[in-house]
Design a protein around this motif. Structure first.
Motif, PDB file in Angstrom:
ATOM      1  N   GLN A  15      -2.220  36.630  35.627  1.00 24.55           N
ATOM      2  CA  GLN A  15      -2.328  36.844  34.183  1.00 24.55           C
ATOM      3  C   GLN A  15      -1.092  36.347  33.448  1.00 24.55           C
ATOM      4  O   GLN A  15      -1.200  35.782  32.340  1.00 24.55           O
ATOM      5  CB  GLN A  15      -2.572  38.324  33.886  1.00 24.55           C
ATOM      6  N   ALA A  57     -12.661  47.224  28.884  1.00 24.08           N
ATOM      7  CA  ALA A  57     -12.715  45.773  28.712  1.00 24.08           C
ATOM      8  C   ALA A  57     -12.329  45.330  27.304  1.00 24.08           C
ATOM      9  O   ALA A  57     -11.817  44.222  27.133  1.00 24.08           O
ATOM     10  CB  ALA A  57     -14.115  45.260  29.059  1.00 24.08           C
ATOM     11  N   ARG A  61      -7.505  42.659  27.933  1.00 25.42           N
ATOM     12  CA  ARG A  61      -7.928  41.263  27.885  1.00 25.42           C
ATOM     13  C   ARG A  61      -6.953  40.482  27.017  1.00 25.42           C
ATOM     14  O   ARG A  61      -6.100  41.048  26.346  1.00 25.42           O
ATOM     15  CB  ARG A  61      -9.340  41.147  27.295  1.00 25.42           C
ATOM     16  N   GLU A  66     -13.254  37.583  25.328  1.00 25.98           N
ATOM     17  CA  GLU A  66     -13.715  38.891  25.750  1.00 25.98           C
ATOM     18  C   GLU A  66     -14.290  38.817  27.163  1.00 25.98           C
ATOM     19  O   GLU A  66     -14.664  37.749  27.644  1.00 25.98           O
ATOM     20  CB  GLU A  66     -14.784  39.414  24.786  1.00 25.98           C
ATOM     21  N   PHE A  67     -14.338  39.971  27.824  1.00 25.85           N
ATOM     22  CA  PHE A  67     -15.012  40.053  29.114  1.00 25.85           C
ATOM     23  C   PHE A  67     -16.514  39.981  28.895  1.00 25.85           C
ATOM     24  O   PHE A  67     -17.025  40.409  27.852  1.00 25.85           O
ATOM     25  CB  PHE A  67     -14.672  41.368  29.815  1.00 25.85           C
ATOM     26  N   ASN A  68     -17.215  39.488  29.880  1.00 25.56           N
ATOM     27  CA  ASN A  68     -18.667  39.408  29.818  1.00 25.56           C
ATOM     28  C   ASN A  68     -19.292  40.692  30.356  1.00 25.56           C
ATOM     29  O   ASN A  68     -20.171  40.678  31.224  1.00 25.56           O
ATOM     30  CB  ASN A  68     -19.164  38.190  30.605  1.00 25.56           C
ATOM     31  N   ALA A  75     -13.818  46.720  33.944  1.00 18.90           N
ATOM     32  CA  ALA A  75     -14.184  45.552  34.739  1.00 18.90           C
ATOM     33  C   ALA A  75     -13.784  45.737  36.198  1.00 18.90           C
ATOM     34  O   ALA A  75     -12.739  46.306  36.510  1.00 18.90           O
ATOM     35  CB  ALA A  75     -13.515  44.307  34.175  1.00 18.90           C
ATOM     36  N   GLN A  79     -14.501  40.757  38.565  1.00 20.50           N
ATOM     37  CA  GLN A  79     -14.726  40.354  37.176  1.00 20.50           C
ATOM     38  C   GLN A  79     -13.414  39.996  36.491  1.00 20.50           C
ATOM     39  O   GLN A  79     -13.366  39.063  35.680  1.00 20.50           O
ATOM     40  CB  GLN A  79     -15.441  41.469  36.421  1.00 20.50           C
ATOM     41  N   VAL A  80     -12.351  40.723  36.818  1.00 27.67           N
ATOM     42  CA  VAL A  80     -11.042  40.407  36.243  1.00 27.67           C
ATOM     43  C   VAL A  80     -10.573  39.042  36.743  1.00 27.67           C
ATOM     44  O   VAL A  80     -10.114  38.199  35.963  1.00 27.67           O
ATOM     45  CB  VAL A  80     -10.009  41.495  36.586  1.00 27.67           C
ATOM     46  N   TYR A  83     -12.492  36.343  35.155  1.00 30.83           N
ATOM     47  CA  TYR A  83     -12.088  36.210  33.753  1.00 30.83           C
ATOM     48  C   TYR A  83     -10.900  35.262  33.634  1.00 30.83           C
ATOM     49  O   TYR A  83     -10.875  34.380  32.775  1.00 30.83           O
ATOM     50  CB  TYR A  83     -11.725  37.591  33.206  1.00 30.83           C
ATOM     51  N   TYR A  87     -10.644  31.725  31.838  1.00 30.92           N
ATOM     52  CA  TYR A  87      -9.675  31.528  30.757  1.00 30.92           C
ATOM     53  C   TYR A  87      -8.824  30.286  31.018  1.00 30.92           C
ATOM     54  O   TYR A  87      -8.542  29.502  30.103  1.00 30.92           O
ATOM     55  CB  TYR A  87      -8.786  32.757  30.614  1.00 30.92           C
TER      56      TYR A  87
END
Length: 420
Positions: A15, A57, A61, A66-68, A75, A79-80, A83, A87
């Motif tokens: 991140q 979520a 972020r 946004e997260f789906n 999340a 999923q993270v 993401y 991104y």
């Protein structure tokens, strides 16, 4: 060996590294991000199977995506990770995976740094260490290997099946320790949980998640932890849809609570007489936040539902009122130990004058004491929220701004006076 030159080298594509790449790109700064594994690898392989994010979520972020998933859900780790991959693709981040940085040294007699990697040498004017704070798992040297009992760090825990049959001692009552202990207990094991000093915020209160409350109460922007609370963990979880961590409920489920783990001698582990105090201090932290939230609601005339049951704590369980001070591991059926005891820094590859005697980065908001070296993803780097997903994004913006300023100085050329 090949040699390349780049303005900014970012180490790590989690991140922090992705956020840094976005802001450098917005400034038009040439850069490359090196990652020894895959993008966001730690989310995939250094977390247990059932882990979910600790914030909803809508909060955890980057501002640009946004997260789906439902905004109020938490999340999953996959999923993270997905993401961040998405991104990175969105911003076209110049990431090179499978490349490990082995050393960074300052050039002598000229600007920049010599960066040795598994794919050659890179000359960089600026280097951003975006490897974060969770680098080297810490297992206190309490129980020797000769004791013959399997011991793993929480970063190596995946699920209950990887542990031998029998009871488990979990040491550490922050987010990881609490969630792992709960999962193990639900799998049918007897679990002992050593509880140290901690903060225990409500997961939600009066219809708002604690992330929202920390925001409106200005607590995310705190620049430093309270004196004496530098190493206090936060007992908060997004598991089971995001319930408040309740040590009394954990005890009611069958988990036996203990004080901080102490010495080990011939199969017996001793525990401090601090369990009741730790629980009480966590309660005080919890109730204080409820007080502040109530005051905020009244002051601002908000129409949020009252929640009087949130203040009902219930009686202390027997393991708190009559704490166990010594535990015979064999007699208690304990066959494994999970240490949820955090991480230490590991910047052995960064061989510059940017660390104190304990190996901690010397920096001001991520700008190190070694000009040209920057840190990103550190806890409390600029504020309480720095180690959260959204917080690291804002810290990255600040560092990118500072790098752009330095570039403008280097680009300056003095005008020559005209000759008459």
């Amino acid at each position: 060996m090949s040699s390349q030159e780049i303005e900014v080298l970012v180490v790590g594509a989690g991140q922090a590294g992705i956020a840094m790449s976005e802001h450098l790109g917005l400034h038009g700064v040439p850069h490359v991000v090196l990652e020894r594994d895959r993008i966001a690898e730690q989310w995939r392989t250094r977390r247990w199977d059932s882990l979910v994010a600790n914030g909803p979520a809508w909060h955890d972020r980057f501002p640009g995506q946004e997260f789906n998933v439902d905004p109020d859900t938490f999340a999953t780790k996959e999923q993270v990770a997905d993401y961040f991959v998405s991104y990175a693709e969105k911003i076209d981040a110049p990431i090179r995976t499978g490349v490990e940085v082995t050393s960074v040294r300052k050039n002598h007699g000229r600007t920049g740094f010599r960066v040795e990697t598994s794919d050659g040498v890179i000359e960089a004017r600026h280097v951003v260490a975006a490897t974060g704070a969770f680098q080297k798992p810490v297992i206190p040297p309490v129980i020797p290997d000769s004791a013959g009992i399997p011991q793993i760090h929480s970063s190596s825990y995946r699920n209950s099946q990887q542990l031998p049959d029998g009871a488990v001692l979990v040491v550490g009552a922050g987010s990881s320790g609490v969630q792992i202990a709960d999962e193990l207990q639900q799998s049918g094991r007897q679990v002992y949980l050593a509880v140290g000093p901690h903060d225990r915020p409500p997961r939600s209160y009066r219809g708002r998640d604690f992330c929202w409350w920390l925001g409106v109460l200005g607590k995310w922007e705190a620049s430093a932890p309270p004196r004496g609370a530098e190493h206090v963990t936060i007992a908060v979880s997004g598991a089971h849809g995001g319930n408040t961590v309740d040590f009394r409920a954990l005890a009611a489920s069958g988990i036996i609570l203990l004080g901080m783990a102490g010495a080990y001698d011939d199969g017996i582990v001793s525990f401090a007489a601090d369990l009741r105090t730790n629980i009480a201090n966590g309660d005080a932290n919890y109730l204080s936040m409820l007080d502040e939230a109530d005051a905020y609601i009244t002051r601002n005339g908000l129409d949020l539902p009252e929640e009087p049951q949130a203040r009902i704590l219930g009686p202390d369980p027997d393991c708190v009122t009559n704490p166990i001070r010594e535990l015979d591991l064999a007699a208690s059926g304990i066959t494994s130990i999970v240490w949820a005891t955090g991480f230490a820094f590991d910047y052995g590859w960064l061989q510059v004058d940017a660390f104190d005697d304990n190996g901690k980065p010397k920096h001001q908001r991520g700008i190190s004491s070694e000009p040209g070296i920057y840190f990103l993803g550190l806890p409390w780097q600029s504020r309480r929220g720095s180690s959260f997903i959204w917080g690291v994004w804002h810290d990255a913006k600040y560092l990118a701004d500072q790098i752009a300023i330095q570039r403008s100085y280097h680009a300056y050329t003095a005008s020559r006076p005209s000759a008459d």
